[in-house]
Write an enzyme that holds these catalytic residues in place. Structure first.
Site, PDB file in Angstrom:
ATOM      1  N   GLU A 164       0.842  -1.200   0.000  1.00 47.78           N
ATOM      2  CA  GLU A 164       0.000   0.000   0.000  1.00 47.78           C
ATOM      3  C   GLU A 164       0.880   1.255   0.000  1.00 47.78           C
ATOM      4  OE1 GLU A 164      -2.680  -0.076   3.285  1.00 47.78           O
ATOM      5  OE2 GLU A 164      -3.932   1.539   2.507  1.00 47.78           O
ATOM      6  N   SER A 207      -5.527   2.412   8.580  1.00 43.88           N
ATOM      7  CA  SER A 207      -4.056   2.403   8.651  1.00 43.88           C
ATOM      8  C   SER A 207      -3.484   3.640   7.985  1.00 43.88           C
ATOM      9  CB  SER A 207      -3.485   1.131   8.010  1.00 43.88           C
ATOM     10  OG  SER A 207      -3.515   1.226   6.617  1.00 43.88           O
ATOM     11  N   GLN A 209       0.317   5.186   6.104  1.00 39.11           N
ATOM     12  CA  GLN A 209       1.605   4.788   5.533  1.00 39.11           C
ATOM     13  C   GLN A 209       2.529   5.985   5.369  1.00 39.11           C
ATOM     14  OE1 GLN A 209      -1.094   2.100   5.367  1.00 39.11           O
ATOM     15  NE2 GLN A 209      -1.424   3.532   3.724  1.00 39.11           N
TER      16      GLN A 209
HETATM   17  O1  LIG Z   1      -6.934   2.864   3.698  1.00 39.59           O
HETATM   18  P1  LIG Z   1      -7.863   2.301   4.707  1.00 39.59           P
HETATM   19  O2  LIG Z   1      -7.334   2.429   6.093  1.00 39.59           O
HETATM   20  O3  LIG Z   1      -8.334   0.923   4.390  1.00 39.59           O
HETATM   21  O4  LIG Z   1      -9.181   3.229   4.717  1.00 39.59           O
HETATM   22  P2  LIG Z   1      -9.940   3.912   3.479  1.00 39.59           P
HETATM   23  O5  LIG Z   1      -9.234   3.691   2.200  1.00 39.59           O
HETATM   24  O6  LIG Z   1     -11.371   3.520   3.522  1.00 39.59           O
HETATM   25  O7  LIG Z   1      -9.802   5.440   3.863  1.00 39.59           O
HETATM   26  P3  LIG Z   1     -10.021   6.737   2.925  1.00 39.59           P
HETATM   27  O8  LIG Z   1      -8.711   7.252   2.549  1.00 39.59           O
HETATM   28  O9  LIG Z   1     -11.048   6.496   1.891  1.00 39.59           O
HETATM   29  O10 LIG Z   1     -10.655   7.693   4.001  1.00 39.59           O
HETATM   30  C1  LIG Z   1      -9.938   7.983   5.156  1.00 39.59           C
HETATM   31  C2  LIG Z   1     -10.854   8.509   6.177  1.00 39.59           C
HETATM   32  O11 LIG Z   1     -11.386   9.741   5.737  1.00 39.59           O
HETATM   33  C3  LIG Z   1     -12.802   9.714   5.808  1.00 39.59           C
HETATM   34  N1  LIG Z   1     -13.282  10.540   4.704  1.00 39.59           N
HETATM   35  C4  LIG Z   1     -13.507  10.215   3.423  1.00 39.59           C
HETATM   36  N2  LIG Z   1     -13.930  11.275   2.723  1.00 39.59           N
HETATM   37  C5  LIG Z   1     -13.955  12.308   3.604  1.00 39.59           C
HETATM   38  C6  LIG Z   1     -14.295  13.685   3.524  1.00 39.59           C
HETATM   39  O12 LIG Z   1     -14.697  14.230   2.406  1.00 39.59           O
HETATM   40  N3  LIG Z   1     -14.201  14.428   4.644  1.00 39.59           N
HETATM   41  C7  LIG Z   1     -13.790  13.875   5.791  1.00 39.59           C
HETATM   42  N4  LIG Z   1     -13.453  12.613   5.946  1.00 39.59           N
HETATM   43  C8  LIG Z   1     -13.543  11.837   4.875  1.00 39.59           C
HETATM   44  C9  LIG Z   1     -13.181   8.268   5.733  1.00 39.59           C
HETATM   45  O13 LIG Z   1     -14.411   8.045   6.391  1.00 39.59           O
HETATM   46  C10 LIG Z   1     -12.043   7.635   6.502  1.00 39.59           C
HETATM   47  O14 LIG Z   1     -12.262   7.745   7.875  1.00 39.59           O
HETATM   48 CA   LIG Z   2      -6.981   3.765   1.668  1.00 40.80          CA
END
Ligand SMILES: O=P(O)(O)OP(=O)(O)OP(=O)(O)OC[C@H]1O[C@@H](n2cnc3c(O)ncnc32)[C@H](O)[C@@H]1O
Ligand SMILES: [Ca+2]
Length: 501
Positions: A164, A207, A209
Site C-alpha cells: 500500500e 491504517s 503509511q
Molecule cells: O486505507 P484504509 O485504512 O483501508 O481506509 P480507506 O481507504 O477507507 O480510507 P479513505 O482514505 O477512503 O478515508 C480515510 C478517512 O477519511 C474519511 N473521509 C472520506 N472522505 C472524507 C471527507 O470528504 N471528509 C472527511 N473525511 C472523509 C473516511 O471516512 C475515513 O475515515
Molecule cells: Ca486507503
C-alpha cells in the site's frame, strides 16, 4: 539570358520543388498513428468504503511515464467490504452499480481485454485477524461478482501495508513525472538537480503509511526497505504501514483508552465540539483488534460522550497513542518502529487531504506555517457544535463532527509521530489529485501488475513529431531564404541596382 543565369533559374526551381516536397513529406508521412486507447479498472476496497477507478492510456505509449490517466471514479454505496462480515454474500453485489458505470465508460468492444483488479486494505486486514473465515467469504463474494462482469478479472486480494505504501509512492511520482525525463526536460532537471522523488503520506480509516527515499542507506530494519529499478534507475525506498493508526481506528483506540479511566458511563471528550453528544456501544468499541487488549468488564454497556472542544487537552490525550519510550534503532517514529531521517518533499493524500482541505490548510495559495495550522485547528475545535452544524449544514454529520479530532490527530501523527518540525513542515504538500488522477495506491498497483513501468529506460525517438515537423519547416525556410538571397545577388533586379548606385 546567359547560361549561368539559366542554370541558376533551373536550380532555384528544383530547390523550391524540393522544399515543397520536404514539407509535404514531413506533414503527411510522419503523422502520429491514430490513438488506440486501452483501459484498466482497479477497486480500492478501503476500510471505510470502496472506490472504483477507471484508467486509460494510449496503447503505443504504454511505457512512457505520466500517460495513464484516471477517467472515472465511482464511490460504492454503503460501508467498505469488511463491513459485510455478518452478511458476507452481500459484499460482491454491493459493487454492481459502480461496475455497471464502468461498462458505460469503456467501449463495449474493449470490455473483454480490460483488466479488473480489487485490492483490499486495512479494514480487511483487521477482519482477517479477527475472523479469518468471514474475510475469506467476503473475498469470495467480491470475486464472484467481478468474474460475472464482461471485464478480464485479474484478482481480488488483501494487499500488505508495505505494498500500500510502495504503490502510493509509485503513483504520485509517476504522476509528478519524477521517474523519467526525456529530451529538454531531462536537461533542465539535471541542471537544477531536481530528479528526486517525493515521499508519500497516506492516511486511511484504519491504517496510515509513510514512504520515502532516505538520504543514506541503512540496513537497520530490512523489512522497511524496498528496492525498485524503474526506467533504468535504482531506488531504495523506506516504507511503513501502521495498522490501527488510520483516523477511525486511532479514534477508537483513544476512546478505548479513555474508557479505562471513566467512573460512570459518561465521558467528556476534548476532541469533540462543545454541545456534541454521541453514544457508543462498549462491546462494539472493544471487539476489534486495535482495541481488544483493553480491559473489557464494565458495569455499563454504553458510553455517553460529551464534547468539550479543548484542542490542547485533545492533543495531550492523542499523544498517549504514540509510544516513544523504546527504540531499538538509531531513530524511530513510534512504537519501536524504525524511521530514517526525513528527506525531501512529501505528498500527503487521502484523509490528510480531506481534513486539511476542509480546514483550508492545504496551502494551495500560500504555504501555511505549522503554528498557523495549529491555531486554526484550535479555534475550529473551540466552536460550539450548534454553530458548526449551522455553518456547514451541507457536510455529513459523521465527517463534520470528527474534523476537530482528525485535525489534532494529523498534527500529532506528523509532529509527534514522525517528528516533522516547523522547518520541514513546508515540505509537506497536501494533495487530493494530480492532474485528473486521485493520489492513492491504486494507479501504482495497476502500473505494476500490467508491467507498465519498465526496469530499463525504453528507447525513444530523439525528436517528437512536433519537433520533427518544426525542424523541417525551419530548415525549409532557411533554404528558401538562402535561395532568394542568391537570386537577388545574381539577378540584381533594376530597383535594387538603382538603390545600390
Ligand atoms: O486505507 P484504509 O485504512 O483501508 O481506509 P480507506 O481507504 O477507507 O480510507 P479513505 O482514505 O477512503 O478515508 C480515510 C478517512 O477519511 C474519511 N473521509 C472520506 N472522505 C472524507 C471527507 O470528504 N471528509 C472527511 N473525511 C472523509 C473516511 O471516512 C475515513 O475515515
Ligand atoms: Ca486507503
Amino acid at each position: 539570358m546567359s547560361w549561368t543565369r539559366k542554370i541558376l533559374l533551373i536550380l532555384g526551381f528544383l530547390s523550391t520543388l524540393a522544399v515543397i516536397a520536404l514539407i509535404a513529406v514531413a506533414v503527411t508521412q510522419n503523422k502520429p498513428l491514430p490513438k488506440n486507447i486501452k483501459y484498466g479498472i482497479v477497486l480500492d476496497a478501503g476500510s471505510s468504503h470502496t472506490n472504483l477507478y477507471v484508467y486509460e492510456w494510449p496503447a503505443e505509449k504504454e511505457n512512457d511515464t505520466g500517460v495513464v490517466q484516471q477517467v472515472e471514479v465511482c464511490k460504492v454505496e454503503g460501508p467498505g467490504i469488511s463491513g459485510y462480515s455478518h452478511a458476507t454474500e452481500e459484499a460482491g453485489p454491493s459493487l454492481a452499480q459502480c461496475l455497471r458505470q464502468a461498462e458505460e465508460v469503456i467501449p463495449s468492444k474493449q470490455h473483454q481485454e480490460t483488466p479488473v483488479y480489487l485490492g483490499a486494505t486495512a479494514g480487511m486486514r483487521l477482519l482477517s485477524l479477527e475472523n479469518k473465515s468471514a474475510a475469506d467469504k467476503v473475498l469470495s463474494s467480491v470475486e464472484k461478482t467481478l468474474r460475472s462482469t464482461p471485464f478480464n478479472f485479474q484478482g481480488a486480494r488483501i494487499i500488505s501495508g508495505q505494498e500500500e505504501g510502495a504503490y502510493g509512492w509509485i503513483t504520485i511520482n509517476y504522476l509528478l513525472g519524477n521517474f523519467k525525463q526525456s529530451g529538454w526536460s531531462k536537461l533542465l532537471h539535471s541542471l537544477r538537480s531536481i530528479s528526486e522523488t517525493s515521499g508519500a503520506l497516506d492516511l486511511g480509516g484504519a491504517s496510515t503509511q509513510i514512504t520515502f527515499v532516505p538520504n543514506e542507506f541503512s540496513s537497520e530494519s530490512p523489512e522497511n526497505l524496498l528496492y525498485f529499478r524503474l526506467y533504468g534507475k535504482d531506488y531504495l525506498v523506506y516504507t511503513h504501514s501502521f495498522l490501527c493508526y488510520g483516523k477511525d481506528q486511532a479514534l477508537q483506540q483513544k476512546l478505548a483508552r479513555d474508557l479505562q479511566t471513566v467512573e460512570n458511563s459518561s465521558l467528556f471528550d476534548p476532541c469533540f465540539h462543545q454541545g456534541y453528544q454521541r453514544t457508543i456501544n462498549i462491546s462494539d468499541l472493544l471487539k476489534n483488534p486495535c482495541t481488544s487488549a483493553k480491559e473489557k468488564q464494565f458495569p455499563f454497556s454504553q458510553l455517553y460522550i460529551q464534547g468539550e472542544g479543548d484542542y490542547q487537552k485533545c492533543r495531550r490525550s492523542i499523544l498517549k497513542l504514540f509510544n516513544k519510550t523504546n527504540c531499538p534503532y538509531s531513530s524511530c517514529s513510534f512504537n519501536g518502529i524504525y524511521l530514517p531521517p526525513l528527506q525531501g518533499d512529501f505528498g500527503a493524500f487521502s484523509a490528510f487531504y480531506f481534513v486539511m482541505n476542509f480546514l483550508n490548510l492545504t496551502g494551495e495559495q500560500s504555504p501555511v506555517a505549522l503554528d498557523k495550522v495549529a491555531s486554526t485547528i484550535e479555534s475550529f475545535c473551540a466552536r460550539p457544535w450548534d454553530e458548526v452544524k449551522t455553518a456547514y449544514h451541507q457536510i455529513k454529520e459523521k465527517y463534520l463532527s470528527e474534523y476537530c479530532f482528525s485535525g489534532a490527530y494529523i498534527l500529532s501523527l506528523l509532529e509527534n509521530g514522525y517528528e516533522f518540525t516547523e522547518k520541514n513542515w513546508q515540505r509537506i504538500h497536501f494533495l487530493g489529485k494530480i492532474g485528473s488522477s486521485d493520489a492513492g495506491w491504486t494507479l501504482g498497483y495497476m502500473l505494476n501488475l500490467t508491467n507498465m513501468i519498465p526496469a530499463e529506460e525504453p528507447a525513444v525517438p530523439p525528436l517528437s513529431h512536433g519537433s520533427y515537423v518544426g525542424l523541417m519547416v525551419l530548415c525549409s525556410l532557411v533554404l528558401v531564404s538562402v535561395l532568394l538571397f542568391a537570386w537577388l545577388l545574381f539577378h540584381k533586379p533594376k530597383c535594387l541596382q538603382k538603390g545600390i548606385v
